[in-house]
Write a protein that holds these residues in place. Structure first.
Motif, PDB file in Angstrom:
ATOM      1  N   TRP A 290       0.837  -1.214   0.000  1.00 22.28           N
ATOM      2  CA  TRP A 290       0.000   0.000   0.000  1.00 22.28           C
ATOM      3  C   TRP A 290       0.865   1.254   0.000  1.00 22.28           C
ATOM      4  O   TRP A 290       1.774   1.395   0.808  1.00 22.28           O
ATOM      5  CB  TRP A 290      -0.907  -0.010   1.222  1.00 22.28           C
ATOM      6  N   PRO A 291       0.619   2.188  -0.929  1.00 22.80           N
ATOM      7  CA  PRO A 291       1.468   3.377  -1.015  1.00 22.80           C
ATOM      8  C   PRO A 291       1.207   4.353   0.131  1.00 22.80           C
ATOM      9  O   PRO A 291       0.099   4.439   0.655  1.00 22.80           O
ATOM     10  CB  PRO A 291       1.059   3.997  -2.352  1.00 22.80           C
ATOM     11  N   SER A 292       2.238   5.083   0.504  1.00 25.76           N
ATOM     12  CA  SER A 292       2.048   6.202   1.414  1.00 25.76           C
ATOM     13  C   SER A 292       1.264   7.279   0.672  1.00 25.76           C
ATOM     14  O   SER A 292       1.141   7.235  -0.568  1.00 25.76           O
ATOM     15  CB  SER A 292       3.403   6.757   1.849  1.00 25.76           C
TER      16      SER A 292
ATOM     17  N   CYS B 191      -6.615   6.048   3.220  1.00 24.96           N
ATOM     18  CA  CYS B 191      -6.527   5.399   4.536  1.00 24.96           C
ATOM     19  C   CYS B 191      -5.093   4.931   4.774  1.00 24.96           C
ATOM     20  O   CYS B 191      -4.353   4.661   3.819  1.00 24.96           O
ATOM     21  CB  CYS B 191      -7.496   4.220   4.630  1.00 24.96           C
ATOM     22  N   GLY B 192      -4.713   4.837   6.027  1.00 26.52           N
ATOM     23  CA  GLY B 192      -3.390   4.343   6.384  1.00 26.52           C
ATOM     24  C   GLY B 192      -3.351   2.827   6.372  1.00 26.52           C
ATOM     25  O   GLY B 192      -4.381   2.156   6.199  1.00 26.52           O
TER      26      GLY B 192
ATOM     27  N   GLU C 192     -10.127  -2.985   6.926  1.00 26.00           N
ATOM     28  CA  GLU C 192     -11.095  -3.132   5.834  1.00 26.00           C
ATOM     29  C   GLU C 192     -10.983  -4.509   5.176  1.00 26.00           C
ATOM     30  O   GLU C 192     -12.001  -5.187   4.942  1.00 26.00           O
ATOM     31  CB  GLU C 192     -10.867  -2.049   4.784  1.00 26.00           C
ATOM     32  N   LEU C 193      -9.767  -4.913   4.872  1.00 26.84           N
ATOM     33  CA  LEU C 193      -9.575  -6.185   4.168  1.00 26.84           C
ATOM     34  C   LEU C 193      -9.924  -7.378   5.052  1.00 26.84           C
ATOM     35  O   LEU C 193     -10.429  -8.398   4.562  1.00 26.84           O
ATOM     36  CB  LEU C 193      -8.142  -6.288   3.655  1.00 26.84           C
ATOM     37  N   LYS C 194      -9.683  -7.255   6.350  1.00 27.16           N
ATOM     38  CA  LYS C 194     -10.117  -8.317   7.267  1.00 27.16           C
ATOM     39  C   LYS C 194     -11.633  -8.441   7.263  1.00 27.16           C
ATOM     40  O   LYS C 194     -12.183  -9.557   7.283  1.00 27.16           O
ATOM     41  CB  LYS C 194      -9.621  -8.028   8.684  1.00 27.16           C
TER      42      LYS C 194
END
Length: 447
Positions: free
Chosen positions: A314-316, A347-348, A355-357
């Protein structure tokens, strides 16, 4: 209590609706209730005045409703643009009268915003089942070359006769049908947003749009042929969509990934054969792409997604900003919007993990809900063809290569979580792009 009564009860702005054959005959009673003793002024263009405006004037005159001189736009190239808004405002400012708009999208939006600027409320007499804006707040107006949505109340009263709308020029009902068809994948987008904890589904607003949606879309050929009953069902679906938006002060019930294509092309001033492409036709192409994305999504087993890998990749925000600047290069208006909307939605890593969980834990049920919600891509394409709406991007002047370029920008165009956001956050954006635009894809780009 029927659906209309329930919708009016929850509506923020609209307090009266007369719907059905002969509805215009009930306009005087509506005006006396909503604006007792007030003078009215009819606002129309040449075409809508011929379709229904003269009849409105005759009905109001016979009923003894005091009337100011009509305002009729004469320009055959009329569209919802700021100079026309100023022209209408200048006229209305001179008279103390309630605007009665007679028309569809352009007339409604111009009158809606002009009335708001002057501190007035208005009534719309619809002449085509071409969009869901009759009962929606906000007006879409081109300002300084860019199509923008300006906040303003929906009409206080709405009058709609399907028998009039069924006689509208070819393409208007097709545009409305494409706009209504978009509510199908938009519903799936909302379901996904709810599942990840981004935006909970409002059961009332969701139900108001979705309850009779399949029925309203069931006979595109009849809509194309000007069948009054089919046009009435289409119009009812569009009007209920507007009420749903009023009820929660958001376009979420009626707009998802599909509409983001329209917003993008609005900012480019998309024209084809010398004419502005209708909102519904742009949304129709967006609906096809959105449907293709959702079909791709449910082909995956996200219950086994590698969350650690997604979080690691995931990008900063700084990296995402650099990417956004790259894909929007040469489009300063798009870039400014993309940065603002994406920053609000960013989102961080830990929020992404959460979210993915949530998606992984609920995926068997969530996937089935999406599958039940959407209409298969091939059916969507055929429904658009049968109603007379574009079913390929070239029919609105967009090549498949341009569509692919637009698609790359869509995840960054709006602060609203949709299926394309889940695809992006699950690390599947490159794969879905190849799936849709690569060899054998729904919109294969040759060369």
């Amino acid at each position: 209590m029927n659906d209309i009564e329930t919708a009016l009860q929850r509506a923020r702005d609209t307090k009266a609706l007369e719907f059905g054959k002969g509805a215009m005959e009930r306009l005087p009673g509506m005006l006396r209730t909503l604006f007792p003793g007030k003078k009215v002024v009819t606002v129309a263009d040449v075409n809508t005045f011929a379709a229904a405006g003269q009849r409105v004037c005759d009905i109001l005159t016979a009923a003894g409703i005091p009337m100011a001189e009509n305002f009729i736009f004469r320009d055959p190239e009329l569209y919802a643009e700021w100079s026309y808004l100023e022209e209408l405002e200048a006229y209305l400012r001179q008279i103390d009268a309630v605007p009665v708009a007679v028309g569809s999208g352009v007339i409604n939006d111009l009158t809606k915003l002009a009335s708001h600027h002057l501190g007035r409320r208005y009534v719309i007499v619809g002449t085509a089942a071409s969009m869901d804006g009759y009962t929606a707040y906000g007006a879409s107006i081109t300002y300084e070359g860019n199509k923008q949505t300006f906040d303003c109340p929906a009409p206080l009263g709405v009058v709609f006769d399907p028998a009039v709308a069924a006689k509208a020029p070819a393409g208007m009902s097709a545009s409305g049908y494409a706009d209504l068809l978009a509510k199908v994948p938009a519903g799936a987008d909302w379901i996904i947003a709810d599942a990840v904890g981004s935006e909970a589904v409002d059961d009332f607003a969701f139900g108001l749009v979705q309850k009779n949606l399949r029925k309203a879309l069931s006979d595109p050929t009849a809509v194309a042929n000007g069948d009054v009953e089919a046009t009435g069902m289409l119009a009812d679906g569009l009007i209920m969509s507007g009420f749903a938006m009023q009820a929660i002060s958001s376009s979420r019930p009626a707009s998802g990934t599909d509409h983001q294509f329209s917003h993008f092309w609005d900012m480019e001033g998309l024209c084809f054969n010398g004419r502005h492409v209708s909102h519904g036709f742009k949304v129709g192409i967006g609906t096809m792409v959105s449907t293709a994305c959702l079909e791709f999504l449910i082909s995956k087993d996200l219950s086994n997604i590698d969350i650690d890998a997604c979080v690691a990749a995931w990008p900063s925000w700084e990296e995402q900003e650099a990417y956004i600047r790259k894909i929007f290069e040469g489009k300063p208006g798009h870039l400014a919007r993309g940065l603002a909307e994406s920053k609000a939605k960013y989102c961080g890593p830990e929020e992404l993990r959460r979210e993915l969980k949530a998606v992984a834990a609920s995926w068997p049920v969530l996937r089935e809900r999406i599958r039940e919600q959407i209409i298969p891509f091939d059916d969507v394409k055929e429904m658009l063809r049968l109603v007379g709406a574009p079913s390929s991007p070239e029919e609105i002047g967009v090549s498949k290569a341009r569509l692919r370029d637009t698609f790359k920008c869509i995840p960054f165009m709006r602060n609203r979580y949709t299926g394309i956001d889940l695809i992006y956050r699950a690390g599947l954006l490159d794969e879905v792009t190849e799936h849709i635009f690569g060899k054998g894809g729904r919109f294969e780009v040759i060369g």
